[in-house]
Design a protein around this motif. Structure first.
Motif, PDB file in Angstrom:
ATOM      1  N   PRO B 274       0.817  -1.214   0.000  1.00  0.00           N
ATOM      2  CA  PRO B 274       0.000   0.000   0.000  1.00  0.00           C
ATOM      3  C   PRO B 274       0.852   1.265   0.000  1.00  0.00           C
ATOM      4  N   VAL B 275       0.300   2.327  -0.584  1.00  0.00           N
ATOM      5  CA  VAL B 275       1.048   3.576  -0.668  1.00  0.00           C
ATOM      6  C   VAL B 275       0.206   4.707  -0.095  1.00  0.00           C
ATOM      7  N   ARG B 276       0.844   5.592   0.643  1.00  0.00           N
ATOM      8  CA  ARG B 276       0.156   6.756   1.199  1.00  0.00           C
ATOM      9  C   ARG B 276       0.228   7.886   0.188  1.00  0.00           C
ATOM     10  N   ARG B 277      -0.930   8.242  -0.328  1.00  0.00           N
ATOM     11  CA  ARG B 277      -1.020   9.302  -1.324  1.00  0.00           C
ATOM     12  C   ARG B 277      -0.647  10.650  -0.726  1.00  0.00           C
TER      13      ARG B 277
ATOM     14  N   LYS C  76      -6.000  -0.348   6.685  1.00  0.00           N
ATOM     15  CA  LYS C  76      -7.091   0.607   6.860  1.00  0.00           C
ATOM     16  C   LYS C  76      -7.194   1.491   5.614  1.00  0.00           C
ATOM     17  N   LEU C  77      -8.387   1.562   5.063  1.00  0.00           N
ATOM     18  CA  LEU C  77      -8.576   2.238   3.780  1.00  0.00           C
ATOM     19  C   LEU C  77      -8.924   3.714   3.931  1.00  0.00           C
ATOM     20  N   GLU C  78      -8.430   4.493   2.970  1.00  0.00           N
ATOM     21  CA  GLU C  78      -8.794   5.901   2.832  1.00  0.00           C
ATOM     22  C   GLU C  78      -9.805   6.028   1.703  1.00  0.00           C
ATOM     23  N   PHE C  79     -10.855   6.818   1.933  1.00  0.00           N
ATOM     24  CA  PHE C  79     -11.891   6.975   0.910  1.00  0.00           C
ATOM     25  C   PHE C  79     -11.971   8.395   0.352  1.00  0.00           C
ATOM     26  N   GLU C  80     -11.323   9.366   1.010  1.00  0.00           N
ATOM     27  CA  GLU C  80     -11.419  10.757   0.567  1.00  0.00           C
ATOM     28  C   GLU C  80     -10.450  11.028  -0.572  1.00  0.00           C
ATOM     29  N   GLU C  91      -3.942   2.756   2.931  1.00  0.00           N
ATOM     30  CA  GLU C  91      -4.137   2.473   1.506  1.00  0.00           C
ATOM     31  C   GLU C  91      -5.400   3.166   1.039  1.00  0.00           C
ATOM     32  N   HIS C  92      -5.352   3.726  -0.165  1.00  0.00           N
ATOM     33  CA  HIS C  92      -6.523   4.394  -0.720  1.00  0.00           C
ATOM     34  C   HIS C  92      -7.383   3.371  -1.458  1.00  0.00           C
TER      35      HIS C  92
END
Lengths: 316, 316, 316
Positions: B274-277, C76-80, C91-92
């Motif tokens: 996973p990558v942090r945008r 843990k996912l990012e949705f924004e 992770e997005h």
């Protein structure tokens, strides 16, 4: 076989053992028997051997397998009749068991005892409710008071490895820092009572098991005396039964009960695993040639496979 | 192939990559090879790509797959020799590895480093103990210091997409709020050292990787200079190696290291995910046409599949 | 069918129900359709029926299935959009959805609402982002505002069991100690609006559902009046919609809403389960012959199977 929740579900032990050994020699002989049949495995507690061996056993028979860790994946179950479910339980076992029976052809359940409420544990409220409400066969993957798949694997192991017509088998208690269930000891004793072996149980005074388990099996409190001339020494801790679920003394105060090479003599060493090294048993024993614990674990597959085979053969 | 725990298990990289690409073109060509063979995947840490791609790879080869999240499903393992297991560990890796070998034909393990005890991490105590005690082949799904399945997927990706005989490949450190392992960087560098590429590593002073990893690979501390004329830019954070497991400064103070379109130039952007945008890399890069991260993730399947194929072919 | 995230994805409901019933009669008729196809099931929340029925449905079609409990197993996912991912998300969803599409042919997602942020929930930020970024079809296994697989199973059940051309169907609110989503009520109402039934909704004043759900469906606040001459009584709690996610009063103060034999009359009792006994409904109803909740649960398999069949047929 309609279910396998305890040793009473075995009608002919010798035939069952023989068939398990035949499956071990030829594991895929019945791989069409379980086609389009699904085993749903429900875990209320941790598992390594039981899960992997039962999954492999089902797969050897061509079954599909679903594993569900009930506590983390699903809803908290209610087991009491007539309750107003206004607190933390979301689903009653009545619905859960009937519903899961819609999706699986066999249900296997693991649920350990509370070790605080003897009456509740002895009622086997989890597995007995699944048996009562499920409309498909139920298999016990270790319940509050019994571990019949383990005991069957143990019987297979002793049958395979015994060099005598009637071997001497000793079940020895050993120390453990935590309070452990009586399930393995109960089922092992029950299984040995069905076999042509000379069974002796040894433990410190105060660790007596239930009369229902012991029947007329002799207890010898002196471990050295009990172990004399043993062919198989099965070692296992259990917590107190009378003072239910208690550990009466520290591991150190019972360290003389730890099994060593000297205590073992020429016997084979058995344990259901997981085992705490240098608490239950010395490294020298586990790493030595008389330990058969890995073969015991291997036989878990064929214990489960023969049970599932018998159950599948009995489905419609 | 007897196991795949590190890049040393590769005998002919070019042949392995070629075979992986052949499997990608024809994923089911060997779907009978894994029949009646079981992959047991043990996770001591989270996983998305590794789990799904390895599961698909095994399935493409006809294998059965069991996934076990060790921490939640099974027993806490002991890794030390000679310990008196009187505390929180319930089972020794000696038994666990031997027992799991009874139920699976290949064991795959994911276990991240502590990042607090360098010697322990560098001993690879989890995976090396599984290799030592398991009686079946072991595959590394990311260990304390290595991620060889990822590195193989990266090698496949670069081979597929390179338009030059000898592309320039840059591994660039990027900021991250948490302390991350060195495994991906170690294995990527090791893999590139085996390939016909021009490899440069760039990171802030103080983030030097181990000499064992770097060998004679050049470090250019000026990121812009390092990135000049790159064909592939592989971006990854790692925590400090010297001051082991530490993050020396805030993300903001290293924000100039975040990869942008301008920094990337004409190169392809790679990351293991996973990558942090907008921390590791700007949205514009990930959402642009030069990002190959999804294809990299796709190649994880064929990286795992070629490894499992080689291992299955070697099982008598 | 390109996806199944809501009732709008149904083009011909009667044909879909008929085909589901045909699959129920002959579950393995299409077991080659899903060969070499993989369903990846992502759970952000607990599940029993949804998981087991969907897994069985996919298996009946010959699909491979991967189950992932996203919160415990993955990142843990990012949705924004546009976020600087400098905090707790790793992770997005952009990457996650695209990556999972590399490993699965169909992605099924369960993600409950926050019940604290109405706008966020109504945006269906989890499942709509999976639809947006996945490159394979997405199936809704219960989202913030909809549970279309349940509603389809309900439609199958009513079609099977109705003895009238146009049965009277009543959706009755019932008390519950916790704040529950509106998803089941929304989708059930939407489904009934598509069927040839006389639909009435009853609930205490203040528990009005959204206008988007209700359309011209009548609300009768007097439960007894609403239930009169009902053929099917579907019972379900939901939290407040106006005062979003709130439970306005104690279970006891609403205990007159609990469904009893007397209230039920001659109707069939339906509930999606899990159900709290003696809170939502009295034991006498659930244990009586008019309860069809187990058959409803059984129909979940064929609801999922017909949806997966339609999706598989549409995969070139």
């Amino acid at each position: 076989m309609k279910k396998y929740t305890g040793l009473d579900d075995i009608t002919d032990l010798q035939e069952l053992i023989a068939e398990a050994r035949a499956l071990k020699a030829n594991p895929y002989a019945y791989e069409h028997l379980g086609k389009r049949k699904r085993l749903v495995m429900l875990f209320f507690n941790s598992s390594l051997r039981t899960r992997l061996s039962t999954e492999k056993a089902a797969s050897n028979l061509g079954m599909d397998v679903t594993v569900m860790n009930f506590n983390s994946d699903a809803w908290k179950l209610e087991f009491e009749d007539g309750t107003v479910m206004n607190a933390d339980t979301s689903e009653h076992v009545k619905e859960a068991a009937k519903v899961i029976s819609q999706y699986g052809d066999v249900i296997a359940v693991r649920a350990f005892p509370t070790l605080t409420d003897k009456a509740k544990d002895e009622s086997e409220y989890v597995i007995s409710n699944f048996v009562k409400y499920a409309t498909v066969p139920v298999v016990n993957m270790e319940s509050a008071t019994a571990h019949p798949l383990q005991a069957l694997a143990d019987a297979i192991t002793i049958t395979e490895l015994s060099e005598k017509k009637k071997p001497k088998v000793v079940l020895s208690w050993a120390p453990h820092p935590k309070a452990l269930p009586h399930a393995v000891a109960n089922s092992f004793i029950g299984m040995m009572q069905k076999m042509d072996v000379e069974l002796t149980v040894t433990h410190p005074k105060g660790y007596e098991l239930s009369d229902a388990t012991m029947k007329d099996t002799p207890v010898v409190y002196d471990q050295d005396e009990a172990l004399k001339d043993a062919d198989f020494v099965y070692v296992k801790n259990w917590s107190n039964y009378e003072d239910y679920g208690k550990v009466l003394a520290t591991v150190d105060s019972h360290s003389s009960w730890t099994i060593t090479d000297e205590k073992l003599g020429d016997a084979k060493f058995m344990h259901c695993l997981p085992v705490r090294r240098n608490v239950i048993v010395a490294d020298e024993v586990l790493d030595g040639e008389q330990s058969v614990v890995i073969e015991q674990a291997n036989n878990r597959t064929f214990s489960a496979q023969v049970v599932l085979k018998k159950i599948l053969e009995n489905l419609n």
